[in-house]
Design a protein around this motif. Structure first.
Motif, PDB file in Angstrom:
ATOM      1  N   TYR A   1       0.874  -1.191   0.000  1.00  0.00           N
ATOM      2  CA  TYR A   1       0.000   0.000   0.000  1.00  0.00           C
ATOM      3  C   TYR A   1       0.904   1.232   0.000  1.00  0.00           C
ATOM      4  CZ  TYR A   1      -3.764   3.202   1.160  1.00  0.00           C
ATOM      5  OH  TYR A   1      -4.678   4.223   1.130  1.00  0.00           O
TER       6      TYR A   1
ATOM      7  N   CYS B   1       0.926   5.383   0.062  1.00  0.00           N
ATOM      8  CA  CYS B   1       0.108   6.584   0.224  1.00  0.00           C
ATOM      9  C   CYS B   1       0.225   7.422  -1.043  1.00  0.00           C
ATOM     10  CB  CYS B   1       0.569   7.388   1.427  1.00  0.00           C
ATOM     11  SG  CYS B   1      -0.015   6.645   2.951  1.00  0.00           S
TER      12      CYS B   1
ATOM     13  N   ASN C   1      -3.777   5.084  -2.963  1.00  0.00           N
ATOM     14  CA  ASN C   1      -5.013   5.882  -2.851  1.00  0.00           C
ATOM     15  C   ASN C   1      -4.875   7.244  -3.517  1.00  0.00           C
ATOM     16  OD1 ASN C   1      -3.155   6.426  -0.606  1.00  0.00           O
ATOM     17  ND2 ASN C   1      -4.617   8.048  -0.184  1.00  0.00           N
TER      18      ASN C   1
ATOM     19  N   CYS D   1      -6.976   5.853   4.496  1.00  0.00           N
ATOM     20  CA  CYS D   1      -5.952   4.842   4.187  1.00  0.00           C
ATOM     21  C   CYS D   1      -6.247   3.533   4.920  1.00  0.00           C
ATOM     22  CB  CYS D   1      -4.554   5.380   4.490  1.00  0.00           C
ATOM     23  SG  CYS D   1      -4.055   6.591   3.246  1.00  0.00           S
TER      24      CYS D   1
ATOM     25  N   HIS E   1       0.198  10.741  10.345  1.00  0.00           N
ATOM     26  CA  HIS E   1      -0.641   9.969   9.420  1.00  0.00           C
ATOM     27  C   HIS E   1      -0.536   8.457   9.644  1.00  0.00           C
ATOM     28  CE1 HIS E   1      -3.053   9.195   5.952  1.00  0.00           C
ATOM     29  NE2 HIS E   1      -2.071   8.625   5.275  1.00  0.00           N
ATOM     30  N   HIS E   2       0.676   7.922   9.632  1.00  0.00           N
ATOM     31  CA  HIS E   2       0.799   6.460   9.736  1.00  0.00           C
ATOM     32  C   HIS E   2       0.569   5.959  11.163  1.00  0.00           C
ATOM     33  CE1 HIS E   2       3.137   6.268   5.709  1.00  0.00           C
ATOM     34  NE2 HIS E   2       1.839   6.392   5.571  1.00  0.00           N
TER      35      HIS E   2
ATOM     36  N   GLU F   1      -3.129   5.829  11.296  1.00  0.00           N
ATOM     37  CA  GLU F   1      -3.655   4.745  10.463  1.00  0.00           C
ATOM     38  C   GLU F   1      -3.450   3.402  11.167  1.00  0.00           C
ATOM     39  OE1 GLU F   1      -2.140   4.462   6.422  1.00  0.00           O
ATOM     40  OE2 GLU F   1      -2.643   2.328   6.384  1.00  0.00           O
TER      41      GLU F   1
HETATM   42 ZN    ZN Z   1      -1.980   7.383   3.600  1.00  0.00          ZN
END
Ligand code: ZN
Ligand code: AMP
Length: 467
Positions: free
Chosen positions: A26, A28, A66, A226, A251-252, A255
């Motif tokens: 995955y 970003c 994404n 995400c 962000h991570h 997530e």
């Molecule tokens: Zn992301």
């Protein structure tokens, strides 16, 4: 065996996918409110390099990237001092609709990837089309006590309900003081300063990018998209998760908390982050006029793949100070190699000395030591003891991972090369599938990508034709 540096364990880890032989990755993707700059492109290239290396190691790679077309709030006071959605702010600035802005820059993103030889992902889900998936996860998080509805009607993740928060970035909750420059600092109505919005209640004046939800009209937070897309499209397990170093926190971190709290297991096996790019010694920022696009590189007369080579000259984990001089030097190397490869192609093919091939493969597998692999190639180039036919085979084989179209000059002046590049064939096949599934949006997006490669597609009663 491919090894990559994992930000969470802080070690180069052997990459063993959950399902043997199939790597679920995955990456970003872009926030589509502007053109990607060369720094963003360096990070997008990282996913491609991991994918190509894993393929060379015999794995099947499934990549999801994404498209962020809602939910990423701006801190860019040049665009909007109130901390608005990046897409909405840009739409106001350009006098266009939000979806118009998003589709325009999404298409430009695909063109850039194609020009940089980045192989297409299997899926490019859009945040704006994944709202139901996000609702499902938010419902689970509420039911499990990881989320709550705040005083203003927005839904927040309860950071303190996830004790392992901070494992990727080292930013543990007890060290995060109120007033820390959180991306989500502007959220009001939450219980604890490090909580973040999963769903934001919309101001009644908001006309675009607003959806109904069980908690009233609103729009999603950035981080939840995400989690939703990776859990859904990669079957609740991500072997390698890729992004730029700035995404480690928040962000991570957010997530990971959302995904793991939803599923009850560690969803991402490895977190891989690319270091940032500087240009001519400075951070790229609009305020200093120091934002360089791939278009600028091409306008300066360079092959776009010269940028790719300039990136490969440094390992992804090192900060890179790109300059016009280094891009120019890479362009000259690229031209020389293509000419040499065409010259060597005139000789009879010879097997590549096995130790050489192995050494180069090892460099790639060793946490993508692309700089080391290029050094070996330079030695081979100069080594008069190696047969030209073997040099040709080696460069052609290694180019599967380098992606520099080193054999592009082969056959020039002789019979025209009829064969379509593998990348074009792959895109055409994906488009045929999209059309069979009546997914016109995807079909148009693939047509744009092909256009970026100089291939025009026309739909005829006999199917798609290229020119
Ligand atoms: Zn992301
Ligand atoms: P954005 O479109 O702003 O969401 O960013 C897309 C990707 O580019 C993210 O993975 C960022 O971490 C990455 N990125 C942003 N700035 C840079 C930079 N200067 N160098 C390398 N990657 C960057």
């Amino acid at each position: 065996m491919l090894r990559l540096y994992d930000s969470r364990t802080r070690e180069a880890e052997a990459i063993r996918p959950a399902h043997t032989g199939v790597l679920a990755m995955y990456c970003c993707g872009p926030t589509v409110y502007r053109d990607a700059h060369v720094g963003n492109l360096r990070t997008f290239l990282l996913g491609d390099l991991i994918g190509r290396t894993a393929t060379a190691e015999g794995m099947v790679v499934r990549t999801v990237q994404n498209i962020t077309d809602v939910g990423h709030m701006t801190r860019d006071i040049e665009i909007d001092p109130t901390g608005d959605d990046k897409i909405l702010a840009q739409a106001r600035l350009e006098g266009r609709s939000a979806m118009d802005i998003a589709r325009h820059y999404e298409s430009r993103f695909h063109q850039d990837l194609a020009r940089l030889g980045i192989r297409p992902a299997q899926a490019y889900p859009r945040a704006s089309e994944s709202i139901d998936l996000m609702h499902e996860i938010i419902e689970v998080l509420l039911a499990r006590g990881h989320a709550y509805v705040g005083t203003t009607g927005s839904v927040f993740f309860d950071a303190r309900s996830f004790p392992d928060y901070g494992a990727i970035s080292g930013n543990r909750l007890d060290s995060l003081k109120p007033g820390h420059r959180f991306e989500h600092e502007i959220d009001v109505g939450k219980r604890f300063h490090a909580d973040w919005a999963l769903w934001k209640a919309a101001d009644p004046a908001r006309r675009e990018l607003v959806w109904d939800s069980p908690w009233g009209p609103g729009f999603p937070g950035w981080h939840i998209e995400c989690s939703a897309m990776s859990l859904h499209l990669l079957d609740r397990g991500v072997d390698v998760h890729v992004g730029g170093i700035d995404l480690r926190f928040p962000h991570h971190e957010n997530e990971r908390a959302q995904s793991d709290a939803t599923t009850g297991h560690e969803v991402v096996r490895h977190w891989v982050h690319g270091e940032h790019l500087l240009f001519e010694g400075r951070k790229m920022a609009k305020s200093t006029g120091n934002v360089i696009l791939l278009d600028d590189v091409v306008a300066a007369g360079h092959d776009p793949l010269a940028l790719r080579l300039a990136f490969l000259e440094h390992r992804y984990r090192a900060q890179l100070n790109l300059t016009w001089a280094t891009i120019g030097a890479a362009d000259r190397t690229l031209a020389r190699w293509r000419a040499s490869v065409a010259g060597w192609a005139e000789s009879d093919s010879r097997p590549v000395p096995a130790p050489l091939r192995a050494e180069i493969s090892q460099r790639f597998a060793d946490d993508l030591d692309t700089a080391g692999a290029l050094r070996v190639l330079r030695e081979v180039e100069k080594d008069a003891g190696i047969d030209p036919g073997a040099k040709f085979e080696l460069f052609a084989a290694v180019d599967e991972v380098l992606g520099l179209e080193l054999a592009r000059e082969v056959g020039k002046g002789r019979a025209p090369v009829e064969q379509l590049p593998a990348e074009v064939t792959e895109l055409l096949a994906q488009r045929e599938k999209a059309r069979a599934a009546r997914d016109w949006a995807r079909s148009d997006q693939l047509r744009d990508q092909l256009a970026g490669l100089g291939v025009t597609v026309v739909d005829t009663p006999d199917g798609q034709q290229v020119s």
